[in-house]
Design a protein around this motif. Structure first.
Motif, PDB file in Angstrom:
ATOM      1  N   PRO A  23       2.992 -10.804  11.597  1.00  0.00           N
ATOM      2  CA  PRO A  23       2.952  -9.835  12.458  1.00  0.00           C
ATOM      3  C   PRO A  23       4.044 -10.376  13.486  1.00  0.00           C
ATOM      4  O   PRO A  23       4.209 -11.495  13.892  1.00  0.00           O
ATOM      5  CB  PRO A  23       1.733  -9.880  13.025  1.00  0.00           C
ATOM      6  N   PRO A  24       4.815  -9.596  14.297  1.00  0.00           N
ATOM      7  CA  PRO A  24       4.665  -7.877  14.375  1.00  0.00           C
ATOM      8  C   PRO A  24       5.418  -7.247  13.002  1.00  0.00           C
ATOM      9  O   PRO A  24       5.427  -5.930  13.135  1.00  0.00           O
ATOM     10  CB  PRO A  24       5.129  -7.454  15.536  1.00  0.00           C
ATOM     11  N   HIS A  25       5.817  -8.089  12.266  1.00  0.00           N
ATOM     12  CA  HIS A  25       6.743  -7.331  11.129  1.00  0.00           C
ATOM     13  C   HIS A  25       5.808  -7.182   9.785  1.00  0.00           C
ATOM     14  O   HIS A  25       6.705  -7.007   8.777  1.00  0.00           O
ATOM     15  CB  HIS A  25       8.117  -8.008  10.985  1.00  0.00           C
ATOM     16  N   HIS A  26       4.646  -7.141   9.802  1.00  0.00           N
ATOM     17  CA  HIS A  26       3.958  -7.195   8.527  1.00  0.00           C
ATOM     18  C   HIS A  26       3.932  -5.915   7.721  1.00  0.00           C
ATOM     19  O   HIS A  26       3.483  -5.715   6.687  1.00  0.00           O
ATOM     20  CB  HIS A  26       2.678  -7.790   8.806  1.00  0.00           C
ATOM     21  N   GLN A  27       4.485  -4.624   8.419  1.00  0.00           N
ATOM     22  CA  GLN A  27       4.712  -3.500   7.825  1.00  0.00           C
ATOM     23  C   GLN A  27       5.877  -2.973   7.829  1.00  0.00           C
ATOM     24  O   GLN A  27       6.244  -2.048   7.675  1.00  0.00           O
ATOM     25  CB  GLN A  27       3.907  -2.489   8.627  1.00  0.00           C
ATOM     26  N   SER A  28       6.881  -4.155   7.764  1.00  0.00           N
ATOM     27  CA  SER A  28       8.497  -3.861   7.749  1.00  0.00           C
ATOM     28  C   SER A  28       8.839  -3.576   6.364  1.00  0.00           C
ATOM     29  O   SER A  28       8.125  -3.883   5.582  1.00  0.00           O
ATOM     30  CB  SER A  28       9.201  -4.647   8.257  1.00  0.00           C
ATOM     31  N   ARG A  29      10.260  -3.060   6.096  1.00  0.00           N
ATOM     32  CA  ARG A  29      10.805  -2.970   4.917  1.00  0.00           C
ATOM     33  C   ARG A  29      10.618  -4.563   4.107  1.00  0.00           C
ATOM     34  O   ARG A  29      10.494  -4.892   3.060  1.00  0.00           O
ATOM     35  CB  ARG A  29      12.036  -2.586   4.970  1.00  0.00           C
ATOM     36  N   HIS A  30      10.905  -5.505   5.165  1.00  0.00           N
ATOM     37  CA  HIS A  30      11.007  -6.695   4.569  1.00  0.00           C
ATOM     38  C   HIS A  30       9.691  -7.565   4.021  1.00  0.00           C
ATOM     39  O   HIS A  30       9.722  -8.581   3.369  1.00  0.00           O
ATOM     40  CB  HIS A  30      11.527  -7.869   5.821  1.00  0.00           C
ATOM     41  N   SER A  31       8.498  -6.848   4.535  1.00  0.00           N
ATOM     42  CA  SER A  31       7.135  -7.328   4.114  1.00  0.00           C
ATOM     43  C   SER A  31       6.675  -6.531   3.055  1.00  0.00           C
ATOM     44  O   SER A  31       5.512  -6.200   2.817  1.00  0.00           O
ATOM     45  CB  SER A  31       6.262  -7.318   5.208  1.00  0.00           C
ATOM     46  N   ALA A  32       7.739  -5.627   2.310  1.00  0.00           N
ATOM     47  CA  ALA A  32       7.215  -4.855   1.029  1.00  0.00           C
ATOM     48  C   ALA A  32       6.301  -5.664   0.167  1.00  0.00           C
ATOM     49  O   ALA A  32       5.445  -5.200  -0.301  1.00  0.00           O
ATOM     50  CB  ALA A  32       8.389  -4.234   0.413  1.00  0.00           C
ATOM     51  N   GLY A  33       6.711  -6.847  -0.234  1.00  0.00           N
ATOM     52  CA  GLY A  33       6.035  -7.590  -1.093  1.00  0.00           C
ATOM     53  C   GLY A  33       4.389  -7.915  -0.567  1.00  0.00           C
ATOM     54  O   GLY A  33       3.585  -7.888  -1.404  1.00  0.00           O
ATOM     55  N   HIS A  34       4.276  -8.102   0.712  1.00  0.00           N
ATOM     56  CA  HIS A  34       2.897  -8.340   1.247  1.00  0.00           C
ATOM     57  C   HIS A  34       2.063  -6.996   1.053  1.00  0.00           C
ATOM     58  O   HIS A  34       0.919  -7.148   0.696  1.00  0.00           O
ATOM     59  CB  HIS A  34       3.119  -8.654   2.653  1.00  0.00           C
ATOM     60  N   ILE A  35       2.799  -6.002   1.396  1.00  0.00           N
ATOM     61  CA  ILE A  35       2.019  -4.718   1.256  1.00  0.00           C
ATOM     62  C   ILE A  35       1.710  -4.439  -0.396  1.00  0.00           C
ATOM     63  O   ILE A  35       0.426  -4.048  -0.662  1.00  0.00           O
ATOM     64  CB  ILE A  35       2.960  -3.665   1.523  1.00  0.00           C
TER      65      ILE A  35
END
Length: 215
Positions: A23-35
């Motif tokens: 966070p705060p980038h956990h819903q970003s394009r770069h965090s697609a793997g996490h999602i």
């Protein structure tokens, strides 16, 4: 993913890791793997993620996809560009503690989930993990750390598997490759349509992994 498809009575161990940013980038394009990893946890009905010091302070959830298939889902805790050391540490811990164990006969499969700019938005692609990172700093870090830890050779031999799964996010408007534009793009929020598509492709991913692991 079925027991029969993955080798009869033999135990198959799979360590699926996600690269992204905290966070705060956990819903970003770069965090697609996490999602995508969280979508897998829900699809497989695995326990809630828990932080584990033993697994490099990442979040982990584990269970069985079939009687002979042990899977651990692990979210890398650090920033994208420095993912490698944590991935190598967590994978080695999983390998040493899995029912497969570490031996010359077989090593657990390592799967890395990440965002892929060279893919059409919304598409999934499974590739050999050791293939070119194509400028992806997270994958570069993973490659460097696996090599330094002496793990890359094991994983890419006939006795191991190393796969990567890219989720397409496309490129900034106009296909620009300017560093500033790319950084702003990957750290931007996933559009709602792509987020929903990402959250809904867990079953497709499991089917793709079954095919890749058994060939």
């Amino acid at each position: 993913m079925t027991a029969d498809a993955l080798g009869g009575n033999e135990i198959t161990s799979v360590f699926i890791v996600s690269l992204g940013n905290p966070p705060p980038h956990h819903q970003s394009r770069h965090s697609a793997g996490h999602i995508l990893l969280k979508a897998l946890q829900s699809h497989l009905e695995f326990p809630a993620f828990k932080k584990s010091k033993q697994f490099a302070n990442g979040l982990i959830s584990a269970g069985q996809a079939a009687d002979n298939v042990d899977i651990a889902l692990w979210q890398c805790p650090g920033s994208m560009n420095d993912s490698g050391a944590s991935v190598a540490k967590a994978y080695r811990q999983f390998a040493s503690s899995s029912s497969q164990g570490i031996s010359d006969d077989q090593w657990p499969t390592l799967v890395v989930l990440y965002d892929e700019m060279e893919l059409t938005p919304g598409l999934l692609k499974v590739s050999p993990g050791s293939s070119s990172a194509k400028g992806h700093n997270g994958l570069k870090s993973v490659h460097q750390s696996l090599n330094s830890a002496g793990l890359m050779g094991r994983l890419t031999s006939k006795n191991g598997k190393f796969l990567k799964v890219g989720f397409g996010i496309g490129r900034p408007h106009g296909g620009t490759r300017r560093k500033e534009d790319v950084a702003n793009f990957v750290l931007g929020q996933l559009p709602e349509s792509e987020l929903e598509q990402l959250q809904g492709c867990a079953e497709e991913l499991m089917d793709m992994l079954e095919e890749a692991i058994t060939t």
